[in-house]
Write a protein that holds these residues in place. Structure first.
Motif, PDB file in Angstrom:
ATOM      1  N   GLY A  59       0.516  -1.050  -0.406  1.00 30.11           N
ATOM      2  CA  GLY A  59      -0.013  -0.316  -0.504  1.00 30.11           C
ATOM      3  C   GLY A  59       0.360   1.164   0.161  1.00 30.11           C
ATOM      4  O   GLY A  59       0.327   2.018  -0.898  1.00 30.11           O
ATOM      5  N   ILE A  60       1.784   1.633   1.418  1.00 31.46           N
ATOM      6  CA  ILE A  60       2.623   2.335   0.498  1.00 31.46           C
ATOM      7  C   ILE A  60       3.632   2.430  -0.607  1.00 31.46           C
ATOM      8  O   ILE A  60       3.386   3.326  -0.808  1.00 31.46           O
ATOM      9  N   ALA A  61       3.510   1.353  -1.058  1.00 32.77           N
ATOM     10  CA  ALA A  61       4.678   1.270  -2.105  1.00 32.77           C
ATOM     11  C   ALA A  61       3.697   1.990  -3.279  1.00 32.77           C
ATOM     12  O   ALA A  61       4.589   2.911  -4.736  1.00 32.77           O
ATOM     13  N   LEU A  62       2.151   1.546  -3.808  1.00 31.36           N
ATOM     14  CA  LEU A  62       1.341   2.156  -4.582  1.00 31.36           C
ATOM     15  C   LEU A  62       1.415   3.684  -4.557  1.00 31.36           C
ATOM     16  O   LEU A  62       1.343   4.429  -5.252  1.00 31.36           O
ATOM     17  N   ILE A  63       0.963   3.827  -2.874  1.00 29.57           N
ATOM     18  CA  ILE A  63       1.000   5.284  -2.820  1.00 29.57           C
ATOM     19  C   ILE A  63       1.981   6.192  -3.205  1.00 29.57           C
ATOM     20  O   ILE A  63       2.289   7.144  -4.135  1.00 29.57           O
ATOM     21  N   LEU A  64       3.406   6.003  -2.963  1.00 33.87           N
ATOM     22  CA  LEU A  64       4.717   6.228  -3.629  1.00 33.87           C
ATOM     23  C   LEU A  64       4.894   6.243  -5.365  1.00 33.87           C
ATOM     24  O   LEU A  64       5.561   6.742  -5.907  1.00 33.87           O
ATOM     25  N   GLY A  65       4.309   5.712  -6.173  1.00 30.96           N
ATOM     26  CA  GLY A  65       4.866   5.176  -7.518  1.00 30.96           C
ATOM     27  C   GLY A  65       5.967   3.889  -7.225  1.00 30.96           C
ATOM     28  O   GLY A  65       7.029   4.032  -8.250  1.00 30.96           O
ATOM     29  N   LEU A  66       6.136   3.033  -6.430  1.00 32.87           N
ATOM     30  CA  LEU A  66       7.243   2.140  -6.656  1.00 32.87           C
ATOM     31  C   LEU A  66       6.740   0.585  -6.489  1.00 32.87           C
ATOM     32  O   LEU A  66       6.071  -0.062  -6.179  1.00 32.87           O
ATOM     33  N   GLY A  67       7.439   0.394  -7.207  1.00 32.08           N
ATOM     34  CA  GLY A  67       6.804  -1.050  -8.122  1.00 32.08           C
ATOM     35  C   GLY A  67       5.325  -1.321  -8.541  1.00 32.08           C
ATOM     36  O   GLY A  67       4.742  -2.435  -7.640  1.00 32.08           O
ATOM     37  N   THR A  68       5.035  -0.316  -8.709  1.00 22.63           N
ATOM     38  CA  THR A  68       3.028  -0.558  -9.024  1.00 22.63           C
ATOM     39  C   THR A  68       2.610  -2.090  -9.840  1.00 22.63           C
ATOM     40  O   THR A  68       2.230  -2.557  -9.483  1.00 22.63           O
ATOM     41  N   ARG A  69       3.784  -2.169 -10.761  1.00 20.53           N
ATOM     42  CA  ARG A  69       3.791  -3.909 -11.562  1.00 20.53           C
ATOM     43  C   ARG A  69       3.302  -4.735 -10.862  1.00 20.53           C
ATOM     44  O   ARG A  69       2.148  -5.077 -10.721  1.00 20.53           O
ATOM     45  N   ILE A  70       4.707  -5.112  -9.979  1.00 20.65           N
ATOM     46  CA  ILE A  70       4.535  -6.004  -9.143  1.00 20.65           C
ATOM     47  C   ILE A  70       3.634  -5.819  -8.878  1.00 20.65           C
ATOM     48  O   ILE A  70       3.118  -6.797  -7.655  1.00 20.65           O
ATOM     49  N   ILE A  71       3.859  -4.676  -7.185  1.00 22.19           N
ATOM     50  CA  ILE A  71       3.233  -5.142  -6.176  1.00 22.19           C
ATOM     51  C   ILE A  71       0.734  -5.674  -6.351  1.00 22.19           C
ATOM     52  O   ILE A  71       0.961  -5.872  -6.324  1.00 22.19           O
ATOM     53  N   SER A  72       0.824  -4.741  -7.623  1.00 23.94           N
ATOM     54  CA  SER A  72      -0.664  -4.721  -8.011  1.00 23.94           C
ATOM     55  C   SER A  72      -0.803  -5.871  -8.845  1.00 23.94           C
ATOM     56  O   SER A  72      -2.055  -6.439  -8.706  1.00 23.94           O
ATOM     57  N   ALA A  73       0.113  -6.902  -9.223  1.00 24.35           N
ATOM     58  CA  ALA A  73       0.017  -7.851  -9.805  1.00 24.35           C
ATOM     59  C   ALA A  73      -0.091  -9.302  -8.542  1.00 24.35           C
ATOM     60  O   ALA A  73      -1.077  -9.801  -8.335  1.00 24.35           O
ATOM     61  N   LEU A  74       0.635  -8.628  -7.142  1.00 24.67           N
ATOM     62  CA  LEU A  74       0.649  -9.529  -5.915  1.00 24.67           C
ATOM     63  C   LEU A  74      -1.128  -9.310  -5.516  1.00 24.67           C
ATOM     64  O   LEU A  74      -1.536 -10.456  -4.977  1.00 24.67           O
ATOM     65  N   LEU A  75      -1.293  -8.195  -5.211  1.00 22.06           N
ATOM     66  CA  LEU A  75      -2.694  -7.629  -4.827  1.00 22.06           C
ATOM     67  C   LEU A  75      -3.194  -8.090  -5.995  1.00 22.06           C
ATOM     68  O   LEU A  75      -4.495  -8.722  -5.023  1.00 22.06           O
ATOM     69  N   ILE A  76      -3.445  -8.880  -6.600  1.00 25.57           N
ATOM     70  CA  ILE A  76      -4.393  -9.583  -7.050  1.00 25.57           C
ATOM     71  C   ILE A  76      -5.104 -10.771  -7.054  1.00 25.57           C
ATOM     72  O   ILE A  76      -5.563 -11.229  -7.451  1.00 25.57           O
ATOM     73  N   PHE A  77      -3.640 -11.638  -6.637  1.00 26.73           N
ATOM     74  CA  PHE A  77      -3.771 -12.861  -6.107  1.00 26.73           C
ATOM     75  C   PHE A  77      -4.844 -12.805  -4.860  1.00 26.73           C
ATOM     76  O   PHE A  77      -5.360 -13.484  -4.353  1.00 26.73           O
ATOM     77  N   ILE A  78      -4.236 -11.992  -3.638  1.00 25.34           N
ATOM     78  CA  ILE A  78      -4.371 -11.732  -2.658  1.00 25.34           C
ATOM     79  C   ILE A  78      -6.324 -11.583  -3.030  1.00 25.34           C
ATOM     80  O   ILE A  78      -7.303 -12.397  -2.610  1.00 25.34           O
ATOM     81  N   MET A  79      -6.636 -10.365  -3.790  1.00 29.03           N
ATOM     82  CA  MET A  79      -8.070 -10.622  -4.111  1.00 29.03           C
ATOM     83  C   MET A  79      -8.488 -11.422  -4.731  1.00 29.03           C
ATOM     84  O   MET A  79      -9.625 -12.086  -3.863  1.00 29.03           O
ATOM     85  N   ALA A  80      -8.181 -12.327  -5.383  1.00 34.12           N
ATOM     86  CA  ALA A  80      -8.329 -13.612  -5.955  1.00 34.12           C
ATOM     87  C   ALA A  80      -9.170 -14.398  -4.641  1.00 34.12           C
ATOM     88  O   ALA A  80     -10.303 -14.966  -4.438  1.00 34.12           O
TER      89      ALA A  80
END
Length: 142
Positions: A59-80
């Protein structure tokens, strides 16, 4: 600056805030408790620590725009996982006993948007030396 960049920035920041708060909540209630709950629904207990850490740090990384694609991919798995293991039995809107999976699905789709498009506006990623200028817009165009 394109309107799409601003819209994607807003999605990135709001997704980051949402997961930061969920991760913080897991840490505040005790990761041991989260681990026990994960075990009670058939998920290995250590995944409670993994999920809580990804949500908080991601969440912190997304706010800062750091590793957006990687973090977002991990969040997809968490939400699934949240949809399949926890929310699916209650249905899309919930069943009066538990919340439905509509919010989880929306968060997953926002994360998918960020995986596919990135988010360069006001991001640390765009300032890194190995980040190719225009990389995100080239992916969108193709």
């Amino acid at each position: 600056m394109k309107k799409q960049e601003i819209g994607t920035f807003l999605l990135r920041v709001m997704l980051g805030i949402t997961f930061l708060m969920h991760g913080l909540s897991k840490f505040q209630s005790g990761l041991d408790n989260i681990s026990g709950w994960f075990q009670s629904i058939g998920i290995p207990g250590f995944m409670g620590y993994v999920v809580g850490t990804i949500e908080l740090v991601g969440g912190i990384a997304l706010i800062l725009g750091l590793g957006t694609r990687i973090i977002s991919a991990l969040l997809i798995f968490i939400m699934a996982g949240a949809i399949v293991y926890v929310k699916f039995p209650a249905g899309f809107m919930g069943n009066g006993e538990g919340a439905g999976f509509e919010l989880d699905l929306i968060l997953m789709i926002i994360a998918l948007h960020l995986v596919l498009n990135g988010s360069r506006f006001l991001s640390i990623d765009s300032k890194l030396p190995n980040h190719k200028k225009g990389q995100d817009s080239e992916i969108i165009a193709s």
